[in-house]
Design a protein around this motif. Structure first.
Motif, PDB file in Angstrom:
ATOM      1  N   MET A   1       0.817  -1.195   0.000  1.00 50.26           N
ATOM      2  CA  MET A   1       0.000   0.000   0.000  1.00 50.26           C
ATOM      3  C   MET A   1       0.855   1.251   0.000  1.00 50.26           C
ATOM      4  N   GLU A   2       1.919   1.183   0.774  1.00 49.94           N
ATOM      5  CA  GLU A   2       2.815   2.338   0.817  1.00 49.94           C
ATOM      6  C   GLU A   2       3.393   2.606  -0.562  1.00 49.94           C
ATOM      7  N   ASN A   3       3.744   1.526  -1.286  1.00 48.33           N
ATOM      8  CA  ASN A   3       4.315   1.703  -2.643  1.00 48.33           C
ATOM      9  C   ASN A   3       3.281   2.318  -3.587  1.00 48.33           C
ATOM     10  N   LEU A   4       2.020   1.922  -3.410  1.00 45.53           N
ATOM     11  CA  LEU A   4       0.988   2.500  -4.272  1.00 45.53           C
ATOM     12  C   LEU A   4       0.833   3.983  -3.998  1.00 45.53           C
ATOM     13  N   GLY A   5       0.928   4.390  -2.762  1.00 54.17           N
ATOM     14  CA  GLY A   5       0.819   5.810  -2.438  1.00 54.17           C
ATOM     15  C   GLY A   5       1.965   6.605  -2.997  1.00 54.17           C
ATOM     16  N   ILE A   6       3.160   5.964  -2.950  1.00 52.36           N
ATOM     17  CA  ILE A   6       4.316   6.675  -3.522  1.00 52.36           C
ATOM     18  C   ILE A   6       4.154   6.824  -5.024  1.00 52.36           C
ATOM     19  N   TYR A   7       3.713   5.769  -5.661  1.00 55.35           N
ATOM     20  CA  TYR A   7       3.519   5.836  -7.121  1.00 55.35           C
ATOM     21  C   TYR A   7       2.464   6.886  -7.497  1.00 55.35           C
ATOM     22  N   PHE A   8       1.420   6.943  -6.681  1.00 52.87           N
ATOM     23  CA  PHE A   8       0.363   7.921  -6.967  1.00 52.87           C
ATOM     24  C   PHE A   8       0.885   9.348  -6.839  1.00 52.87           C
ATOM     25  N   ILE A   9       1.685   9.560  -5.763  1.00 52.68           N
ATOM     26  CA  ILE A   9       2.240  10.897  -5.571  1.00 52.68           C
ATOM     27  C   ILE A   9       3.179  11.255  -6.710  1.00 52.68           C
ATOM     28  N   LEU A  10       3.979  10.312  -7.153  1.00 56.76           N
ATOM     29  CA  LEU A  10       4.892  10.574  -8.276  1.00 56.76           C
ATOM     30  C   LEU A  10       4.115  10.864  -9.562  1.00 56.76           C
ATOM     31  N   PHE A  11       3.030  10.129  -9.721  1.00 62.78           N
ATOM     32  CA  PHE A  11       2.216  10.357 -10.938  1.00 62.78           C
ATOM     33  C   PHE A  11       1.610  11.757 -10.922  1.00 62.78           C
ATOM     34  N   ILE A  12       1.095  12.163  -9.752  1.00 65.70           N
ATOM     35  CA  ILE A  12       0.509  13.505  -9.655  1.00 65.70           C
ATOM     36  C   ILE A  12       1.581  14.569  -9.887  1.00 65.70           C
ATOM     37  N   ALA A  13       2.776  14.343  -9.359  1.00 63.49           N
ATOM     38  CA  ALA A  13       3.858  15.310  -9.539  1.00 63.49           C
ATOM     39  C   ALA A  13       4.261  15.405 -11.007  1.00 63.49           C
ATOM     40  N   PHE A  14       4.243  14.258 -11.673  1.00 64.10           N
ATOM     41  CA  PHE A  14       4.585  14.263 -13.110  1.00 64.10           C
ATOM     42  C   PHE A  14       3.543  15.032 -13.914  1.00 64.10           C
ATOM     43  N   ILE A  15       2.258  14.821 -13.551  1.00 62.60           N
ATOM     44  CA  ILE A  15       1.188  15.537 -14.245  1.00 62.60           C
ATOM     45  C   ILE A  15       1.329  17.041 -14.016  1.00 62.60           C
ATOM     46  N   ILE A  16       1.637  17.425 -12.764  1.00 64.07           N
ATOM     47  CA  ILE A  16       1.790  18.856 -12.446  1.00 64.07           C
ATOM     48  C   ILE A  16       2.980  19.423 -13.190  1.00 64.07           C
ATOM     49  N   PHE A  17       4.025  18.619 -13.303  1.00 62.93           N
ATOM     50  CA  PHE A  17       5.229  19.079 -14.015  1.00 62.93           C
ATOM     51  C   PHE A  17       4.912  19.285 -15.515  1.00 62.93           C
ATOM     52  N   ILE A  18       4.179  18.352 -16.047  1.00 61.79           N
ATOM     53  CA  ILE A  18       3.812  18.467 -17.476  1.00 61.79           C
ATOM     54  C   ILE A  18       2.921  19.677 -17.694  1.00 61.79           C
ATOM     55  N   LEU A  19       1.959  19.876 -16.799  1.00 64.93           N
ATOM     56  CA  LEU A  19       1.036  21.003 -16.972  1.00 64.93           C
ATOM     57  C   LEU A  19       1.693  22.351 -16.700  1.00 64.93           C
ATOM     58  N   SER A  20       2.869  22.344 -16.168  1.00 60.89           N
ATOM     59  CA  SER A  20       3.549  23.614 -15.883  1.00 60.89           C
ATOM     60  C   SER A  20       4.154  24.229 -17.138  1.00 60.89           C
ATOM     61  N   PHE A  21       4.254  23.491 -18.209  1.00 64.35           N
ATOM     62  CA  PHE A  21       4.867  23.996 -19.441  1.00 64.35           C
ATOM     63  C   PHE A  21       3.790  24.129 -20.532  1.00 64.35           C
ATOM     64  N   PHE A  22       3.962  25.124 -21.365  1.00 66.90           N
ATOM     65  CA  PHE A  22       3.085  25.311 -22.530  1.00 66.90           C
ATOM     66  C   PHE A  22       3.884  26.037 -23.619  1.00 66.90           C
ATOM     67  N   THR A  23       3.432  25.907 -24.843  1.00 66.60           N
ATOM     68  CA  THR A  23       4.124  26.521 -25.987  1.00 66.60           C
ATOM     69  C   THR A  23       3.178  27.499 -26.697  1.00 66.60           C
ATOM     70  N   ILE A  24       3.771  28.500 -27.285  1.00 67.80           N
ATOM     71  CA  ILE A  24       3.064  29.493 -28.104  1.00 67.80           C
ATOM     72  C   ILE A  24       3.656  29.443 -29.506  1.00 67.80           C
ATOM     73  N   LYS A  25       2.778  29.333 -30.514  1.00 71.47           N
ATOM     74  CA  LYS A  25       3.246  29.247 -31.902  1.00 71.47           C
ATOM     75  C   LYS A  25       3.772  30.604 -32.385  1.00 71.47           C
ATOM     76  N   GLN A  26       4.500  30.525 -33.511  1.00 73.33           N
ATOM     77  CA  GLN A  26       5.035  31.742 -34.139  1.00 73.33           C
ATOM     78  C   GLN A  26       3.894  32.637 -34.618  1.00 73.33           C
ATOM     79  N   GLN A  27       4.095  33.969 -34.531  1.00 78.36           N
ATOM     80  CA  GLN A  27       3.097  34.964 -34.899  1.00 78.36           C
ATOM     81  C   GLN A  27       1.800  34.782 -34.126  1.00 78.36           C
ATOM     82  N   THR A  28       1.974  34.416 -32.841  1.00 77.96           N
ATOM     83  CA  THR A  28       0.830  34.270 -31.953  1.00 77.96           C
ATOM     84  C   THR A  28       1.209  34.833 -30.582  1.00 77.96           C
TER      85      THR A  28
END
Length: 342
Positions: A1-28
């Motif tokens: 159970m402890e391992n599942l909680g760690i994996y869940f926390i890592l997954f949430i952190a990865f999602i937050i990390f991914i959502l922290s970046f965004f791109t803007i196209k040229q001439q926009t």
């Protein structure tokens, strides 16, 4: 159970990390809001934001865009036309905030201004002037749009009148007018060409007649010289002028007959055509000359008599003149003269 909680926390952190970046196209341009309030404007490239707290409110296209507006209006002579106006515009990079927050529907705003300007300018013009002055209409639309849209962060690059479509009946009438005008011009050019041809032909004929007359005059002059020389030669050998003239006339008569006879397809007939024709011709000519001379002499004598009668003095008789008394005095004077002579 402890391992599942760690994996869940890592997954949430990865999602937050991914959502922290965004791109803007040229001439926009990207607009970032934090807790619903404007935070920043991001240009082209990779950017970082705080998930959940920051969000991309929208993206504005910085390229030149085109909006086609179709307007139906009428001209000064109440002819309805459909005019298509193409508006080329873009967002000013320094005024992205105004373009995003101050104006919600820019296309509707631009369309309204185009309608307003076109329907104010076209009714002042006739249909032909609308075609000729379409650039002036486009300039008026651009000027009005620039004044209105620059406040909202939009720059009007150009406005073009791409189509002017009158009512079909008016269009057909215009085509008929143009066709009639071109036919009139063609008729005028054809008439001018015909006139030039006629004048040139008349000049050529006049020159031909002049040369022909000059040739005939030269021919007759040479014939006259030849006749004079022939008469002089015949006089030198003892033939008088009358006989020489008769000989020349007879010779020319037979030369003419020979020339006529040499033509196989000629239908010319010489009248009279007898052995004595030349002699009769000469006799008639001589008689005509003599009669003409007598008539001229008679006319001269009559003219002289008329001139003499005009020169005679006019005898003026006094009003108290008594013819019987005058005759009695003349008789008395004659008797006295006789007595004195005795």
């Amino acid at each position: 159970m402890e391992n599942l909680g760690i994996y869940f926390i890592l997954f949430i952190a990865f999602i937050i990390f991914i959502l922290s970046f965004f791109t803007i196209k040229q001439q926009t341009a990207g607009i970032v809001e934090r807790f619903g309030k404007f935070h920043s404007i991001r240009g082209a490239g990779l950017h970082l934001k705080i998930p959940v707290i920051d969000k991309i409110a929208g993206r504005l296209n910085l390229k030149i865009q085109q909006l086609d507006v179709l307007i139906e209006t009428k001209t000064k002579e109440n002819v309805f036309v459909k005019i298509k106006v193409s508006v080329q515009f873009k967002v000013i990079p320094e005024k992205v905030y105004e373009a995003f927050y101050k104006l919600e529907f820019p296309h509707d705003q631009i369309t309204s201004y185009v309608f307003d300007v076109v329907r104010a300018e076209v009714p002042k013009l006739r249909l032909d002037d609308v075609f000729e002055r379409k650039d002036d209409i486009a300039i008026a639309v651009k000027r009005e749009l620039n004044e209105a849209m620059s406040t909202y962060g939009y720059d009007i690059i150009n406005t073009l009148i791409t189509d002017i479509d009158p009512d079909p009946q008016v269009k057909n009438a215009m085509n008929r007018i143009n066709a009639a005008d071109r036919e009139k011009s063609a008729a005028e050019y054809e008439a001018e060409a015909q006139r030039i041809r006629i004048v040139a032909k008349a000049k050529a004929e006049a020159e031909s007649k002049r040369l022909q007359g000059q040739g005939i005059a030269d021919q007759r002059r040479e014939i006259a010289r030849g006749l004079v020389e022939s008469v002089d030669i015949l006089n030198n050998v003892g033939i008088n002028s009358q006989e020489a003239s008769a000989l020349i006339v007879v010779t020319q008569h037979y030369d003419t007959l020979q020339a006529v006879g040499s033509e196989t397809k000629s239908n010319l007939i010489m009248m009279p055509n007898s052995p004595h024709a030349a002699t009769d011709m000469l006799t008639n000519m001589t008689a005509s000359f003599m009669a003409s001379n007598q008539l001229m002499q008679q006319n001269k004598e009559e003219d002289k008599k008329k001139k003499k009668e005009e020169k005679k003095p006019e005898i003026i008789v006094p009003e108290n003149y008594d013819e019987d008394e005058t005759e009695q005095k003349e008789k008395t004077q004659d008797k006295n003269n006789r007595k004195s002579n005795k």
